[in-house]
Structure formats: C-alpha cells, structure tokens
Scaffold this motif. Structure first.
Motif, PDB file in Angstrom:
ATOM      1  N   ARG A 104       8.181 -18.299  40.038  1.00 55.34           N
ATOM      2  CA  ARG A 104       7.528 -17.014  40.001  1.00 55.34           C
ATOM      3  C   ARG A 104       6.427 -17.137  40.965  1.00 55.34           C
ATOM      4  O   ARG A 104       6.165 -16.546  41.803  1.00 55.34           O
ATOM      5  N   VAL A 105       5.640 -18.193  40.492  1.00 53.79           N
ATOM      6  CA  VAL A 105       4.337 -18.541  41.206  1.00 53.79           C
ATOM      7  C   VAL A 105       4.620 -18.937  42.814  1.00 53.79           C
ATOM      8  O   VAL A 105       3.893 -18.412  43.563  1.00 53.79           O
ATOM      9  N   LEU A 106       5.523 -19.677  42.723  1.00 53.16           N
ATOM     10  CA  LEU A 106       5.966 -20.210  44.433  1.00 53.16           C
ATOM     11  C   LEU A 106       6.491 -18.863  45.038  1.00 53.16           C
ATOM     12  O   LEU A 106       6.016 -18.932  46.137  1.00 53.16           O
ATOM     13  N   ALA A 107       7.210 -18.185  44.477  1.00 52.49           N
ATOM     14  CA  ALA A 107       7.717 -16.692  45.129  1.00 52.49           C
ATOM     15  C   ALA A 107       6.605 -16.284  45.480  1.00 52.49           C
ATOM     16  O   ALA A 107       6.450 -15.310  46.639  1.00 52.49           O
ATOM     17  N   PHE A 108       5.683 -15.694  44.538  1.00 50.20           N
ATOM     18  CA  PHE A 108       4.474 -15.080  44.944  1.00 50.20           C
ATOM     19  C   PHE A 108       3.623 -15.668  46.137  1.00 50.20           C
ATOM     20  O   PHE A 108       3.245 -14.929  47.043  1.00 50.20           O
ATOM     21  N   ARG A 109       3.496 -17.083  46.242  1.00 47.47           N
ATOM     22  CA  ARG A 109       2.761 -17.676  47.257  1.00 47.47           C
ATOM     23  C   ARG A 109       3.567 -17.555  48.566  1.00 47.47           C
ATOM     24  O   ARG A 109       2.814 -17.001  49.748  1.00 47.47           O
ATOM     25  N   ASP A 110       4.787 -17.473  48.617  1.00 45.24           N
ATOM     26  CA  ASP A 110       5.650 -17.349  49.745  1.00 45.24           C
ATOM     27  C   ASP A 110       5.724 -15.914  50.302  1.00 45.24           C
ATOM     28  O   ASP A 110       5.825 -15.651  51.554  1.00 45.24           O
ATOM     29  N   TYR A 111       5.651 -15.038  49.024  1.00 41.22           N
ATOM     30  CA  TYR A 111       5.526 -13.737  49.626  1.00 41.22           C
ATOM     31  C   TYR A 111       4.269 -13.150  50.487  1.00 41.22           C
ATOM     32  O   TYR A 111       4.249 -12.716  51.498  1.00 41.22           O
ATOM     33  N   LEU A 112       3.132 -13.656  49.691  1.00 38.24           N
ATOM     34  CA  LEU A 112       1.778 -13.332  50.275  1.00 38.24           C
ATOM     35  C   LEU A 112       1.700 -14.241  51.711  1.00 38.24           C
ATOM     36  O   LEU A 112       1.018 -13.691  52.795  1.00 38.24           O
ATOM     37  N   ALA A 113       2.221 -15.123  51.928  1.00 34.51           N
ATOM     38  CA  ALA A 113       2.209 -15.942  53.207  1.00 34.51           C
ATOM     39  C   ALA A 113       2.891 -15.257  54.337  1.00 34.51           C
ATOM     40  O   ALA A 113       2.625 -15.546  55.517  1.00 34.51           O
ATOM     41  N   LYS A 114       4.038 -14.393  54.061  1.00 34.63           N
ATOM     42  CA  LYS A 114       4.490 -13.760  54.962  1.00 34.63           C
ATOM     43  C   LYS A 114       4.106 -12.515  55.207  1.00 34.63           C
ATOM     44  O   LYS A 114       4.840 -11.716  56.214  1.00 34.63           O
ATOM     45  N   GLN A 115       3.014 -12.020  54.495  1.00 35.73           N
ATOM     46  CA  GLN A 115       2.726 -10.640  54.777  1.00 35.73           C
ATOM     47  C   GLN A 115       1.725 -10.630  55.986  1.00 35.73           C
ATOM     48  O   GLN A 115       1.288 -11.610  56.552  1.00 35.73           O
ATOM     49  N   SER A 116       1.845  -9.214  56.845  1.00 36.15           N
ATOM     50  CA  SER A 116       1.040  -9.188  57.816  1.00 36.15           C
ATOM     51  C   SER A 116      -0.397  -8.965  57.712  1.00 36.15           C
ATOM     52  O   SER A 116      -1.193  -8.991  58.803  1.00 36.15           O
ATOM     53  N   GLN A 117      -0.957  -8.715  56.521  1.00 36.87           N
ATOM     54  CA  GLN A 117      -2.394  -8.597  56.313  1.00 36.87           C
ATOM     55  C   GLN A 117      -2.884  -9.502  55.241  1.00 36.87           C
ATOM     56  O   GLN A 117      -2.151  -9.995  54.508  1.00 36.87           O
ATOM     57  N   ASP A 118      -3.978  -9.717  55.137  1.00 36.51           N
ATOM     58  CA  ASP A 118      -4.756 -10.484  54.289  1.00 36.51           C
ATOM     59  C   ASP A 118      -4.669  -9.865  52.924  1.00 36.51           C
ATOM     60  O   ASP A 118      -4.611  -8.606  52.780  1.00 36.51           O
ATOM     61  N   ALA A 119      -4.502 -10.812  51.798  1.00 37.63           N
ATOM     62  CA  ALA A 119      -4.495 -10.053  50.298  1.00 37.63           C
ATOM     63  C   ALA A 119      -5.768 -10.565  49.784  1.00 37.63           C
ATOM     64  O   ALA A 119      -6.367 -11.439  50.088  1.00 37.63           O
ATOM     65  N   LEU A 120      -6.020  -9.726  48.477  1.00 29.79           N
ATOM     66  CA  LEU A 120      -7.337 -10.357  47.734  1.00 29.79           C
ATOM     67  C   LEU A 120      -6.776 -10.520  46.390  1.00 29.79           C
ATOM     68  O   LEU A 120      -5.989  -9.618  45.968  1.00 29.79           O
ATOM     69  N   ILE A 121      -6.864 -11.581  45.879  1.00 27.29           N
ATOM     70  CA  ILE A 121      -6.890 -12.050  44.685  1.00 27.29           C
ATOM     71  C   ILE A 121      -8.065 -12.108  43.652  1.00 27.29           C
ATOM     72  O   ILE A 121      -8.961 -12.704  44.022  1.00 27.29           O
ATOM     73  N   VAL A 122      -8.451 -11.085  42.744  1.00 26.34           N
ATOM     74  CA  VAL A 122      -9.456 -10.943  41.953  1.00 26.34           C
ATOM     75  C   VAL A 122      -9.126 -11.813  40.746  1.00 26.34           C
ATOM     76  O   VAL A 122      -8.168 -11.459  40.064  1.00 26.34           O
ATOM     77  N   LEU A 123      -9.796 -12.710  40.449  1.00 31.86           N
ATOM     78  CA  LEU A 123      -9.819 -13.543  39.009  1.00 31.86           C
ATOM     79  C   LEU A 123     -10.895 -13.146  38.243  1.00 31.86           C
ATOM     80  O   LEU A 123     -12.082 -13.521  38.692  1.00 31.86           O
ATOM     81  N   ASP A 124     -10.665 -12.178  37.474  1.00 31.23           N
ATOM     82  CA  ASP A 124     -11.548 -11.343  36.602  1.00 31.23           C
ATOM     83  C   ASP A 124     -11.965 -12.243  35.683  1.00 31.23           C
ATOM     84  O   ASP A 124     -11.197 -12.517  34.622  1.00 31.23           O
ATOM     85  N   ASN A 125     -13.584 -12.451  35.138  1.00 32.24           N
ATOM     86  CA  ASN A 125     -14.041 -12.762  34.046  1.00 32.24           C
ATOM     87  C   ASN A 125     -13.568 -14.476  33.815  1.00 32.24           C
ATOM     88  O   ASN A 125     -13.127 -14.869  32.897  1.00 32.24           O
ATOM     89  N   CYS A 126     -13.707 -15.144  35.013  1.00 29.48           N
ATOM     90  CA  CYS A 126     -13.532 -16.642  35.130  1.00 29.48           C
ATOM     91  C   CYS A 126     -14.454 -17.366  34.247  1.00 29.48           C
ATOM     92  O   CYS A 126     -15.567 -17.360  34.671  1.00 29.48           O
ATOM     93  N   GLU A 127     -14.189 -18.130  33.125  1.00 31.54           N
ATOM     94  CA  GLU A 127     -15.110 -18.752  32.528  1.00 31.54           C
ATOM     95  C   GLU A 127     -15.675 -19.959  33.261  1.00 31.54           C
ATOM     96  O   GLU A 127     -16.823 -20.332  33.149  1.00 31.54           O
ATOM     97  N   ASN A 128     -14.861 -20.617  33.957  1.00 28.27           N
ATOM     98  CA  ASN A 128     -15.308 -21.874  34.765  1.00 28.27           C
ATOM     99  C   ASN A 128     -14.521 -21.739  36.187  1.00 28.27           C
ATOM    100  O   ASN A 128     -13.547 -22.244  36.234  1.00 28.27           O
TER     101      ASN A 128
END
Length: 172
Positions: A34-58
């Motif tokens: 699933r992670v790899l499918a998500f990466r591949d999906y994002l790579a094929k998009q015509s626009q940039d995506a934003l990934i928000v990693l909320d409350n990252c401890e480190n």
C-alpha cells in the motif's frame, strides 16, 4: 491533495491508510504494498501534494525510519511530487529542514478564526461562542488546527458545533 498523517502513530500504517482512501482495492495488499502504491500514485499526479506529519516527536526519524523496504518518508516525498510539512514541539531540525515558528493565538483571536466559518457560507445556525471557545482550547489555540476546523464548519453547514466538538473529544 493534502494527506494528513498522525506523527504519534505508526507511519507505515498512516501512509498505507492514505493509499486505501484513494483505492479501496488496496485493502488486500500488504502494508508495504500500500505504501508503494501511494508513492506511485503521488508520482503520477500532475500537481504537487502536501503530506502533513502532525505531532512528530522526532523530526530526524523522517530520514531514518523505513515505511517500506529502503523507503523512508523523506524518500517518498523525493520520489513523488510531494512536500513534507512537520508539526513538532522540537526546536532543532535535521539538516536540510527549515523551521518556521508558529505562535499560538489568543483565545479571542482563536474564536474569531472559528467564527469565520459563518462568513460567506451556507450556515444558518447561530454560532455557540462558548462551545467554539472550548474547541479552540482543545486545539491548543494552534492556527493550523483552527483553520482546519473552520474549513470543516464552513464546508459542511449541516455539521453542528456540538457535533464537531464531540468528534474532537472522541478522536482526539
């Protein structure tokens, strides 16, 4: 698109859940698949995506922790058209990251942000300012979180302030 990950949860599961939201058929895949499918999906998009990693401890973990074999969260962003935004209480960022300090709003300013949901919207209810104050307090007066709740109230006029508050208490 914007993809919100809970930095306090397992990042691999969080990214895998994003893939399933895009394509339910991925439920039969492994977490890594699933992670790899998500990466591949994002790579094929015509626009940039934003990934928000909320409350990252480190924050340095985005460069170390594998979410799939030989794939870290930072790699996922580099291999796709994605930007990574971390929210953290940590002041020191790893090399290559830029820190932007976000100040907390005052309680009155936080209420004003939430009241923005009633401006130019289809909402017909009267805002419950006491409950809006409780929502603002529960969100720690953080501007980004308040903006998201304002957007939810604005775009979902059938969502009551009370329902939103109950959901925030339930889901945290």
């Amino acid at each position: 698109g914007v993809y919100w990950l809970n930095g306090g949860a397992d990042w691999q599961s969080e990214v895998a859940d994003c893939a399933v939201h895009i394509d339910r058929s991925l439920l039969s895949e492994s977490l890594e698949g699933r992670v790899l499918a998500f990466r591949d999906y994002l790579a094929k998009q015509s626009q940039d995506a934003l990934i928000v990693l909320d409350n990252c401890e480190n924050p340095g973990d985005v460069l170390k922790y594998e979410i799939a074999p030989k794939l870290k969260l930072a790699d996922l962003c580099e291999q796709s058209r994605s930007r990574l935004l971390l929210t953290t209480r940590v002041q020191t960022m790893p090399s290559g990251f830029e820190s932007v300090a976000v100040n907390l709003l005052t309680p009155l300013d936080a209420r004003a942000v939430l009241l923005g949901a009633w401006m130019n919207s289809d909402r017909t209810d009267t805002p419950d300012e006491d409950l809006l104050d409780e929502i603002a307090k529960s969100l720690g007066y953080l501007p980004l979180a308040l903006g998201w709740m304002t957007a939810a109230l604005h775009n979902l006029p059938s969502l009551t302030v009370s329902e939103l508050y109950e959901q925030l208490k339930y889901y945290g």
